[in-house]
Design an enzyme around this catalytic site. Structure first.
Site, PDB file in Angstrom:
ATOM      1  N   CYS A   2      67.237  95.516  37.578  1.00  0.00           N
ATOM      2  CA  CYS A   2      67.750  95.502  39.058  1.00  0.00           C
ATOM      3  C   CYS A   2      66.889  94.312  39.779  1.00  0.00           C
ATOM      4  O   CYS A   2      65.954  93.865  39.324  1.00  0.00           O
ATOM      5  CB  CYS A   2      67.139  96.945  39.701  1.00  0.00           C
ATOM      6  SG  CYS A   2      67.823  98.322  39.220  1.00  0.00           S
ATOM      7  N   ARG A  27      69.976  89.009  35.761  1.00  0.00           N
ATOM      8  CA  ARG A  27      69.206  90.095  35.442  1.00  0.00           C
ATOM      9  C   ARG A  27      69.974  91.432  34.851  1.00  0.00           C
ATOM     10  O   ARG A  27      69.423  92.111  34.334  1.00  0.00           O
ATOM     11  CB  ARG A  27      68.250  90.701  36.418  1.00  0.00           C
ATOM     12  CG  ARG A  27      67.225  89.413  37.098  1.00  0.00           C
ATOM     13  CD  ARG A  27      66.421  89.912  38.206  1.00  0.00           C
ATOM     14  NE  ARG A  27      65.449  91.176  38.257  1.00  0.00           N
ATOM     15  CZ  ARG A  27      64.316  91.214  37.982  1.00  0.00           C
ATOM     16  NH1 ARG A  27      63.504  89.913  37.823  1.00  0.00           N
ATOM     17  NH2 ARG A  27      63.525  92.263  37.789  1.00  0.00           N
ATOM     18  N   TRP A  74      70.935  97.994  38.416  1.00  0.00           N
ATOM     19  CA  TRP A  74      71.341  98.283  36.992  1.00  0.00           C
ATOM     20  C   TRP A  74      71.030  99.880  36.670  1.00  0.00           C
ATOM     21  O   TRP A  74      69.870 100.433  36.694  1.00  0.00           O
ATOM     22  CB  TRP A  74      70.614  97.495  36.130  1.00  0.00           C
ATOM     23  CG  TRP A  74      70.937  97.268  34.403  1.00  0.00           C
ATOM     24  CD1 TRP A  74      72.023  96.658  34.080  1.00  0.00           C
ATOM     25  CD2 TRP A  74      70.334  98.142  33.510  1.00  0.00           C
ATOM     26  NE1 TRP A  74      72.079  96.985  32.617  1.00  0.00           N
ATOM     27  CE2 TRP A  74      71.314  97.855  32.447  1.00  0.00           C
ATOM     28  CE3 TRP A  74      69.621  99.665  33.446  1.00  0.00           C
ATOM     29  CZ2 TRP A  74      70.774  98.693  30.954  1.00  0.00           C
ATOM     30  CZ3 TRP A  74      69.458  99.875  32.170  1.00  0.00           C
ATOM     31  CH2 TRP A  74      70.091  99.567  31.089  1.00  0.00           C
ATOM     32  N   ASN A 100      63.136  98.972  42.630  1.00  0.00           N
ATOM     33  CA  ASN A 100      63.246  98.595  41.203  1.00  0.00           C
ATOM     34  C   ASN A 100      62.342  99.383  40.437  1.00  0.00           C
ATOM     35  O   ASN A 100      61.160  99.563  40.986  1.00  0.00           O
ATOM     36  CB  ASN A 100      62.929  97.180  40.784  1.00  0.00           C
ATOM     37  CG  ASN A 100      63.738  96.324  41.270  1.00  0.00           C
ATOM     38  OD1 ASN A 100      64.870  96.578  41.854  1.00  0.00           O
ATOM     39  ND2 ASN A 100      63.681  94.719  40.945  1.00  0.00           N
ATOM     40  N   GLY A 101      62.637  99.911  39.119  1.00  0.00           N
ATOM     41  CA  GLY A 101      61.443 100.768  38.336  1.00  0.00           C
ATOM     42  C   GLY A 101      61.958 102.203  38.385  1.00  0.00           C
ATOM     43  O   GLY A 101      63.314 102.553  38.701  1.00  0.00           O
ATOM     44  N   GLU A 487      68.813  87.430  14.132  1.00  0.00           N
ATOM     45  CA  GLU A 487      69.074  86.781  15.549  1.00  0.00           C
ATOM     46  C   GLU A 487      70.285  86.257  15.760  1.00  0.00           C
ATOM     47  O   GLU A 487      70.917  86.582  16.828  1.00  0.00           O
ATOM     48  CB  GLU A 487      67.894  85.570  15.579  1.00  0.00           C
ATOM     49  CG  GLU A 487      68.141  84.792  16.934  1.00  0.00           C
ATOM     50  CD  GLU A 487      67.775  85.632  18.223  1.00  0.00           C
ATOM     51  OE1 GLU A 487      67.489  86.846  18.073  1.00  0.00           O
ATOM     52  OE2 GLU A 487      67.969  85.336  19.496  1.00  0.00           O
ATOM     53  N   LYS A 491      72.746  87.637  18.502  1.00  0.00           N
ATOM     54  CA  LYS A 491      73.534  86.760  19.461  1.00  0.00           C
ATOM     55  C   LYS A 491      74.928  87.320  19.535  1.00  0.00           C
ATOM     56  O   LYS A 491      75.613  87.411  20.658  1.00  0.00           O
ATOM     57  CB  LYS A 491      73.471  85.301  19.095  1.00  0.00           C
ATOM     58  CG  LYS A 491      72.137  84.692  19.440  1.00  0.00           C
ATOM     59  CD  LYS A 491      71.731  84.348  20.807  1.00  0.00           C
ATOM     60  CE  LYS A 491      71.022  85.766  21.448  1.00  0.00           C
ATOM     61  NZ  LYS A 491      69.542  85.983  21.383  1.00  0.00           N
ATOM     62  N   GLU A 494      75.631  90.835  21.235  1.00  0.00           N
ATOM     63  CA  GLU A 494      75.707  90.821  22.687  1.00  0.00           C
ATOM     64  C   GLU A 494      76.587  90.250  23.705  1.00  0.00           C
ATOM     65  O   GLU A 494      76.642  90.839  24.591  1.00  0.00           O
ATOM     66  CB  GLU A 494      73.947  90.778  22.775  1.00  0.00           C
ATOM     67  CG  GLU A 494      73.499  89.331  22.980  1.00  0.00           C
ATOM     68  CD  GLU A 494      72.090  89.388  23.334  1.00  0.00           C
ATOM     69  OE1 GLU A 494      71.689  89.819  24.117  1.00  0.00           O
ATOM     70  OE2 GLU A 494      71.371  88.272  22.763  1.00  0.00           O
ATOM     71  N   HIS A 510      71.947  96.996  -2.003  1.00  0.00           N
ATOM     72  CA  HIS A 510      71.365  98.611  -1.688  1.00  0.00           C
ATOM     73  C   HIS A 510      72.263  98.972  -0.752  1.00  0.00           C
ATOM     74  O   HIS A 510      71.727  99.987  -0.182  1.00  0.00           O
ATOM     75  CB  HIS A 510      69.928  98.240  -1.531  1.00  0.00           C
ATOM     76  CG  HIS A 510      69.067  97.586  -2.392  1.00  0.00           C
ATOM     77  ND1 HIS A 510      68.904  98.238  -3.593  1.00  0.00           N
ATOM     78  CD2 HIS A 510      68.387  96.482  -2.594  1.00  0.00           C
ATOM     79  CE1 HIS A 510      68.056  97.625  -4.338  1.00  0.00           C
ATOM     80  NE2 HIS A 510      67.655  96.355  -3.748  1.00  0.00           N
ATOM     81  N   LYS A 609      68.741  91.324  31.937  1.00  0.00           N
ATOM     82  CA  LYS A 609      67.994  90.063  31.222  1.00  0.00           C
ATOM     83  C   LYS A 609      66.663  90.797  31.099  1.00  0.00           C
ATOM     84  O   LYS A 609      66.097  90.259  30.060  1.00  0.00           O
ATOM     85  CB  LYS A 609      67.821  89.134  32.347  1.00  0.00           C
ATOM     86  CG  LYS A 609      67.119  87.983  31.890  1.00  0.00           C
ATOM     87  CD  LYS A 609      67.751  87.401  30.586  1.00  0.00           C
ATOM     88  CE  LYS A 609      66.836  86.205  30.078  1.00  0.00           C
ATOM     89  NZ  LYS A 609      67.195  85.662  28.791  1.00  0.00           N
TER      90      LYS A 609
HETATM   91  O1  M6R Z   1      61.741  89.349  28.024  1.00  0.00           O
HETATM   92  P1  M6R Z   1      61.485  89.663  26.499  1.00  0.00           P
HETATM   93  O2  M6R Z   1      61.460  88.575  25.476  1.00  0.00           O
HETATM   94  O3  M6R Z   1      60.526  90.790  26.316  1.00  0.00           O
HETATM   95  O4  M6R Z   1      62.995  90.533  26.087  1.00  0.00           O
HETATM   96  C1  M6R Z   1      63.094  91.132  24.945  1.00  0.00           C
HETATM   97  C2  M6R Z   1      64.662  91.648  24.699  1.00  0.00           C
HETATM   98  O5  M6R Z   1      64.979  92.434  25.610  1.00  0.00           O
HETATM   99  C3  M6R Z   1      65.337  90.294  24.663  1.00  0.00           C
HETATM  100  O6  M6R Z   1      65.035  89.400  23.611  1.00  0.00           O
HETATM  101  C4  M6R Z   1      66.892  90.767  24.234  1.00  0.00           C
HETATM  102  O7  M6R Z   1      66.822  91.174  23.034  1.00  0.00           O
HETATM  103  C5  M6R Z   1      67.981  89.400  24.637  1.00  0.00           C
HETATM  104  N1  M6R Z   1      68.850  90.130  25.436  1.00  0.00           N
HETATM  105  C6  M6R Z   1      68.213  88.847  23.413  1.00  0.00           C
HETATM  106  O8  M6R Z   1      69.250  87.744  23.543  1.00  0.00           O
END
Ligand code: M6R
Length: 614
Positions: A2, A27, A74, A100-101, A487, A491, A494, A510, A609
């Protein structure tokens, strides 16, 4: 997750809030709302979906105000809907709150309030706050007192902003666990403007001076910043220069933040190398408060992080072990925080976080502190909660990352961790000067090598065209490039919503090999180095089962080029550095595949984010 904005000033409040909310769009959110106060009257406007929907709703009402607060939500408690969107109000609509929170004790507060006749309109935890303030306003004379009494009742993590008709010239605020920043500016007529927001980009380009609230601090904005600590003692905010410039948060020539940030990577690597390596090849971490004598005696590191940051941590485990000869684990923060790790007093826990606000990573840090372990964090936001809760920090120097899919922060994490491992190796007498200089010389070639990789777009487009039709893609890699496989898969899934998994290539036989078919392409990360021959075996296993292989290889590797269906090339470099190059074509491939599938690359569905709740 949020986002919060607030504004007191002479400009059109609705416009300032909308622009601020747009800057916080990255965010992640699913609804938005604004509360404006004008001539003692409070008006709340909310909309499900994008900020454009809120803007339309505001235009229809044709209202403005002299102060106001706004929010992007969010969903956590209750589905994304107009009713659940913030601001939330008390029964007669005279108090509006954005939050927020999470309010952990909201159910018991709700029960108490319902017992007193309050009726709840939404499914959110937030709604208890305006009702609580309303309840206390019946007992005390000022909004300030009612607000103070209300926040004393809240348990959990929160950043809150509130406006009321009773004291219409003030925005009340508090921070406890969720970030909140105050800012001050002077408009063209020399009049003071005051802002609050959950994240600094919301102020750009208006405010230049900011104050990062500490936990427990609260107060109100009207003619000036009125700030109190958790003991209710008035304090003077120590405003700092906002160290983000407009260029860093504007798209410029790029269509999306993700693409912009991918292309910023060579310059970020250059900056990190310049900041971290002195002219006489010493590695320095000026901001690091942990002394070399202490670090030299560390017996074990436990790296804990989430998502992309953990992938960087997995590479760091290899760096720390191979260069500094120190036992290192890398674990999900969400597991680490609950697994009660056995750790001696010479253990240091490392947090890695772009945002510095990830709830699980922060909880991992609290877990470490509860065991009296020292904490070192690699963060991109040195004013973040994780930075504040750590004994030492290392600044990633990646600049603000707006795209939800992390790209430049990953590269900055891997490089800073590599440099830190070399620094550790040196102070622990595990690396001699000549070896170090050889590594640093290789690293200095990286910015140009990265630029070269980023120009190979024709092949990426061609591959993205094919990938966009697929429903599943596998990624394989070993050692330093196992993390690249993870990674790369993260990418792709997501932002394009194609199912993708990364595997340690040795695990392929395996189980995952059962997935191979003509319809499941396999991306094999096989640059030159010790693992290359092993990766060729994996590639052959895929081909033998009629699988399609895209291989990420070193330039001029004609043998591998002859075996794979398509290759993506990177310049030759030692294997431990290669992961800083192999990820680049995979970032571009994900970006273009997602684009060709019509996905919203910078705001992928369901993602935030910074994941500030568990
Ligand atoms: O802000 P952070 O690096 O702690 O965030 C960790 C993950 O939430 C973040 O890397 C997330 O996996 C990304 N969307 C990946 O692209």
């Amino acid at each position: 997750m949020c986002g919060i904005v607030g504004y007191v000033g002479q400009k059109s409040v609705a416009s300032v809030l909308l622009v601020g909310l747009e800057k916080l769009e990255y965010r992640g959110y699913d609804s938005a709302g604004i509360a404006l106060v004008n001539s003692n009257e409070l008006t709340v406007t909310k909309a499900k979906g994008r900020i454009a929907h809120l803007e339309r709703a505001l235009r229809l009402k044709n209202i403005n105000g002299t102060i106001g607060i706004g929010h992007t939500r969010w969903a956590t408690h209750g589905e994304p809907s107009q009713t659940n969107a913030h601001p939330h109000v008390n029964t007669d609509g005279t108090i509006a709150v954005v939050h927020n929170g999470i309010i952990e004790n909201y159910l018991s507060l709700m029960e108490e309030l319902i017992g007193k006749g309050y009726v709840f309109a939404s499914e959110t935890d937030t709604e208890v706050i305006p009702h609580l303030v309303d309840m206390y306003l019946k007992e005390v004379s000022s909004v300030q007192e009612a607000f103070r009494k209300s926040i004393a009742r809240l348990e959990g993590k929160y950043a809150i902003a509130m406006v009321t008709e009773k004291e219409p010239e003030k925005i009340f605020f508090v921070r406890n666990g969720s970030p909140l920043i105050l800012a001050e500016a002077t408009d063209v007529n020399g009049e003071q403007e005051l802002f609050l927001a959950s994240d600094a980009p919301a102020f750009i380009p208006l405010a230049k001076k900011v104050y990062y609230l500490k936990n427990g601090e609260w107060g109100y904005l009207n003619h000036g910043l009125h700030l109190f600590n958790d003991k209710d003692v008035r304090i003077e905010p120590d405003l700092q220069d906002l160290k983000i410039d407009v260029g860093q948060v504007l798209l410029g020539e790029f269509e999306h933040y993700m693409l912009k940030e991918i292309h910023e990577q060579p310059d970020i690597v250059q900056k990190i190398l310049t900041e971290r390596i002195t002219e006489d090849n010493k590695i320095r971490f000026d901001e690091l408060e942990l002394k070399p004598e202490f670090l030299a005696g560390v017996g074990r590191f436990i790296i804990q992080a989430s998502g992309t940051s953990l992938n960087a941590g997995r590479i760091a485990k290899l760096y720390f072990e191979n260069f500094a000869n120190v036992t290192t684990d890398a674990d999900y923060s969400s597991e680490f925080r609950y697994r009660n790790p056995v750790a001696g007093g010479d253990t240091v826990v490392i947090g890695i976080s772009q945002s510095g606000e990830t709830a699980d990573t922060l909880a991992g840090i609290y877990e470490a502190r509860s065991k009296f372990l020292k904490v070192l964090s690699f963060v991109n936001n040195v004013n973040s909660t994780i930075a504040r809760e750590s004994d030492g920090i290392i600044d990633l120097f990646a600049g603000p990352e707006i795209g939800v899919a992390s790209t430049k922060a990953y590269i900055a994490e891997v490089l800073n961790l590599l440099l830190f491992s070399i620094y550790l190796a040196e102070i622990r007498f595990m690396m001699d000067e000549s070896e170090k200089i050889e590594i640093l010389n290789q690293l200095k070639k990286l910015p140009d090598q990265m630029r070269k990789v980023l120009t190979h777009t024709a092949k990426i487009h061609e591959l993205a065209e094919k990938l966009k039709e697929k429903t599943s893609v596998l990624f394989l890699g070993r050692t330093y490039n196992f993390a690249t496989a993870l990674e790369g898969a993260l990418k792709l899934k997501e932002i394009s919503y194609i199912h993708a998994e990364g595997y340690a290539a040795g695990e392929f036989k395996h189980g995952p090999i059962a997935l191979i078919s003509e319809d499941v392409p396999v991306i094999v990360v096989a640059p030159k180095g010790e693992m290359r021959t092993k990766m060729i075996s994996n590639l052959q296993e895929v081909k033998a089962r009629k699988g399609q292989v895209i291989a990420v290889v070193s330039e001029n590797d004609s043998e591998l080029a002859g075996l794979a269906d398509k290759v993506l090339e990177i310049p030759e470099t030692p294997e431990f550095i290669s992961s800083l190059l192999t990820i680049l074509p995979l970032q571009l491939l994900s970006y273009h595949t997602a684009l060709k599938r019509g996905c919203d690359v910078d705001k992928p569905r369901n993602l935030a984010k910074s994941v500030t709740v568990e």
